[in-house]
Design a protein around this motif. Sequence first.
Motif, PDB file in Angstrom:
ATOM      1  N   THR A 182      -5.074  28.159  -3.790  1.00 28.81           N
ATOM      2  CA  THR A 182      -5.252  26.811  -4.326  1.00 28.81           C
ATOM      3  C   THR A 182      -5.911  25.987  -3.230  1.00 28.81           C
ATOM      4  N   ALA A 183      -6.848  25.144  -3.599  1.00 30.50           N
ATOM      5  CA  ALA A 183      -7.594  24.384  -2.589  1.00 30.50           C
ATOM      6  C   ALA A 183      -7.341  22.893  -2.742  1.00 30.50           C
ATOM      7  N   ASN A 184      -7.601  22.194  -1.690  1.00 32.07           N
ATOM      8  CA  ASN A 184      -7.516  20.728  -1.594  1.00 32.07           C
ATOM      9  C   ASN A 184      -6.076  20.226  -1.377  1.00 32.07           C
ATOM     10  N   LEU A 185      -5.141  20.658  -2.239  1.00 32.36           N
ATOM     11  CA  LEU A 185      -3.751  20.156  -2.204  1.00 32.36           C
ATOM     12  C   LEU A 185      -3.727  18.631  -2.150  1.00 32.36           C
ATOM     13  N   GLY A 233      -6.964  17.261   1.035  1.00 30.78           N
ATOM     14  CA  GLY A 233      -7.638  18.205   1.949  1.00 30.78           C
ATOM     15  C   GLY A 233      -8.898  18.797   1.352  1.00 30.78           C
ATOM     16  N   PHE A 234      -9.708  17.944   0.706  1.00 34.98           N
ATOM     17  CA  PHE A 234     -10.900  18.404  -0.028  1.00 34.98           C
ATOM     18  C   PHE A 234     -11.820  19.241   0.868  1.00 34.98           C
ATOM     19  N   ASP A 235     -12.150  20.454   0.401  1.00 34.87           N
ATOM     20  CA  ASP A 235     -13.057  21.368   1.096  1.00 34.87           C
ATOM     21  C   ASP A 235     -12.562  21.758   2.487  1.00 34.87           C
ATOM     22  N   SER A 236     -11.258  21.616   2.716  1.00 37.79           N
ATOM     23  CA  SER A 236     -10.746  21.947   4.048  1.00 37.79           C
ATOM     24  C   SER A 236      -9.407  22.684   3.996  1.00 37.79           C
ATOM     25  N   ILE A 292     -20.720  32.044   2.021  1.00 39.17           N
ATOM     26  CA  ILE A 292     -21.196  32.433   0.682  1.00 39.17           C
ATOM     27  C   ILE A 292     -20.638  31.457  -0.356  1.00 39.17           C
ATOM     28  N   GLU A 293     -19.342  31.169  -0.266  1.00 37.10           N
ATOM     29  CA  GLU A 293     -18.710  30.259  -1.235  1.00 37.10           C
ATOM     30  C   GLU A 293     -19.255  28.826  -1.094  1.00 37.10           C
ATOM     31  N   GLY A 294     -19.639  28.461   0.134  1.00 37.70           N
ATOM     32  CA  GLY A 294     -20.209  27.124   0.343  1.00 37.70           C
ATOM     33  C   GLY A 294     -19.202  26.130   0.879  1.00 37.70           C
ATOM     34  N   HIS A 295     -17.921  26.453   0.755  1.00 30.30           N
ATOM     35  CA  HIS A 295     -16.848  25.638   1.343  1.00 30.30           C
ATOM     36  C   HIS A 295     -15.719  26.612   1.651  1.00 30.30           C
ATOM     37  N   PRO A 296     -14.921  26.320   2.695  1.00 30.93           N
ATOM     38  CA  PRO A 296     -14.027  27.361   3.221  1.00 30.93           C
ATOM     39  C   PRO A 296     -12.602  27.380   2.678  1.00 30.93           C
ATOM     40  N   ASP A 297     -12.202  26.349   1.932  1.00 29.92           N
ATOM     41  CA  ASP A 297     -10.770  26.186   1.654  1.00 29.92           C
ATOM     42  C   ASP A 297     -10.121  27.369   0.924  1.00 29.92           C
ATOM     43  N   ASN A 298     -10.757  27.846  -0.169  1.00 27.07           N
ATOM     44  CA  ASN A 298     -10.178  28.983  -0.884  1.00 27.07           C
ATOM     45  C   ASN A 298     -10.325  30.278  -0.089  1.00 27.07           C
ATOM     46  N   ALA A 299     -11.532  30.505   0.446  1.00 21.11           N
ATOM     47  CA  ALA A 299     -11.801  31.777   1.125  1.00 21.11           C
ATOM     48  C   ALA A 299     -10.857  31.977   2.308  1.00 21.11           C
ATOM     49  N   SER A 343     -15.923  25.380 -14.557  1.00 19.41           N
ATOM     50  CA  SER A 343     -16.557  26.003 -13.391  1.00 19.41           C
ATOM     51  C   SER A 343     -16.564  25.013 -12.240  1.00 19.41           C
ATOM     52  N   THR A 344     -16.470  25.552 -11.032  1.00 17.50           N
ATOM     53  CA  THR A 344     -16.485  24.704  -9.840  1.00 17.50           C
ATOM     54  C   THR A 344     -17.793  23.921  -9.782  1.00 17.50           C
ATOM     55  N   ALA A 345     -18.892  24.553 -10.170  1.00 18.65           N
ATOM     56  CA  ALA A 345     -20.201  23.878 -10.105  1.00 18.65           C
ATOM     57  C   ALA A 345     -20.188  22.627 -10.980  1.00 18.65           C
ATOM     58  N   ALA A 396     -17.531  20.887 -11.916  1.00 19.96           N
ATOM     59  CA  ALA A 396     -16.615  19.893 -11.334  1.00 19.96           C
ATOM     60  C   ALA A 396     -17.250  19.220 -10.112  1.00 19.96           C
ATOM     61  N   ARG A 397     -18.019  19.964  -9.349  1.00 25.97           N
ATOM     62  CA  ARG A 397     -18.644  19.365  -8.150  1.00 25.97           C
ATOM     63  C   ARG A 397     -19.755  18.398  -8.544  1.00 25.97           C
ATOM     64  N   ALA A 398     -20.386  18.660  -9.681  1.00 20.82           N
ATOM     65  CA  ALA A 398     -21.469  17.775 -10.126  1.00 20.82           C
ATOM     66  C   ALA A 398     -20.940  16.382 -10.472  1.00 20.82           C
ATOM     67  N   HIS A 429     -12.616  11.072  -9.765  1.00 19.53           N
ATOM     68  CA  HIS A 429     -14.010  11.237 -10.189  1.00 19.53           C
ATOM     69  C   HIS A 429     -14.144  12.332 -11.252  1.00 19.53           C
ATOM     70  N   ARG A 430     -13.218  13.290 -11.224  1.00 19.79           N
ATOM     71  CA  ARG A 430     -13.311  14.426 -12.146  1.00 19.79           C
ATOM     72  C   ARG A 430     -12.383  14.265 -13.360  1.00 19.79           C
ATOM     73  N   ARG A 431     -11.710  13.114 -13.454  1.00 18.04           N
ATOM     74  CA  ARG A 431     -10.687  12.937 -14.495  1.00 18.04           C
ATOM     75  C   ARG A 431     -11.221  13.296 -15.890  1.00 18.04           C
ATOM     76  N   SER A 472      -5.297  21.750  -8.844  1.00 20.08           N
ATOM     77  CA  SER A 472      -5.511  22.920  -7.992  1.00 20.08           C
ATOM     78  C   SER A 472      -7.010  23.203  -7.902  1.00 20.08           C
ATOM     79  N   GLY A 473      -7.570  23.123  -6.692  1.00 20.37           N
ATOM     80  CA  GLY A 473      -8.995  23.370  -6.503  1.00 20.37           C
ATOM     81  C   GLY A 473      -9.820  22.438  -7.368  1.00 20.37           C
ATOM     82  N   ALA A 474     -10.811  23.013  -8.063  1.00 20.49           N
ATOM     83  CA  ALA A 474     -11.662  22.216  -8.935  1.00 20.49           C
ATOM     84  C   ALA A 474     -11.081  22.098 -10.341  1.00 20.49           C
ATOM     85  N   GLY A 475      -9.826  22.544 -10.517  1.00 20.93           N
ATOM     86  CA  GLY A 475      -9.153  22.430 -11.794  1.00 20.93           C
ATOM     87  C   GLY A 475      -9.597  23.502 -12.781  1.00 20.93           C
TER      88      GLY A 475
END
Length: 297
Positions: free
Chosen positions: A5-8, A11-14, A125-132, A180-182, A184-186, A230-232, A255-258
């Motif tokens: 799970t990312a962000n918590l 902690g976005f992208d970290s 490769i993922e573009g951000h490290p939190d999940n990896a 998709s994460t893409a 949600a990031r948009a 922003h993603r609500r 959790s992450g990008a939802g």
Amino acid sequence: MPASTANLGPGFDSIGMALDVWDDARAEVTDGGLVVEARGNGAGEVPLDGSHLVVRSMRAAWEALDVAPPAGLELRYTGAVPHSRGMGSSATAIVAGVALATALAGHELDDAATLAFVNDVASSIEGHPDNASASVYGSVTVSWADVLEGPDAPRDWHTAVLRPHPDVVPVVIVPAQRLSTATARAALPESVPLAVAARNSGRAALLAHAITTEPSLLMPATLDALHQEHRRSAYPDSMALVDALRDAGVPAVISGAGPTVLALASRFALSAVHDVARGGEVLELSVPTHGITPMSR
Ligand SMILES: Nc1ncnc2c1ncn2[C@@H]1O[C@H](COP(=O)(O)OP(=O)(O)OP(=O)(O)O)[C@@H](O)[C@H]1O
Ligand SMILES: N[C@@H](CCO)C(=O)O
């Protein structure tokens, strides 16, 4: 490799945390050709050729190692992590590919330098490290890049591993809806005001303290100012559930990008989570203290 799970919250992208749901990947070098077998989650959906995410990640790892890819390869992947739900399926698959390729190139996966290499390549490769990073190391991870500015600058990713407090029980509520994460990031803005960034920095720092040492502070420590609101509109039901859980006194985030919701419940608040989350698929999980787990044949 475990899910993550990312962000918590802030902690976005970290910041990431491993979850006790495991994908299994096996690879064998052959004389020629590519065979990909996918079982479990993703079977019948993912491509079974060179465009498979694990195969692409293996190629990227061999390139980073400056090693020629083998003539042929058989890959067998059994997925337990649900796709596009916010439980890090893509990072889990990428970590699997980088780890397999690195092991096939003769490196020991329990060596610290090898794990640091896998973490760096998989995060890139993922573009951000939190999940990896959480899939690589397990536990709770805080990751950073060598460079702080410039979105296109080359990055070297590093990770510190934190041990979560034993009273913290991660509970995920997994909806059927995919996101998709893409996508949600948009929905995120290019920049935020300095005051917002400053407030979020304080919460992220508090999160590292609360999740390891003082879980009673998890409610303020999980308040995010960068991404969830922003993603609500991309996950309205999940945000309504986050709000209801927080109103009931349970620290809850996306959790992450939802759209999965993560509750960081104390052992005493588990019944409150089940009461509020009635209707969703509710999984009480644990946090594995290790990530990539090599298995001998
Ligand atoms: N085991 C796998 N094999 C092949 N492709 C995969 C695998 N796991 C994930 N993928 C690819 O990654 C996509 C999902 O990635 P995405 O980043 O959108 O979501 P996620 O990683 O599940 O969630 P989040 O990043 O929010 O935690 C899938 O649709 C698929 O294309
Ligand atoms: N930090 C990432 C995690 C999802 O991959 C995000 O929220 O977009």
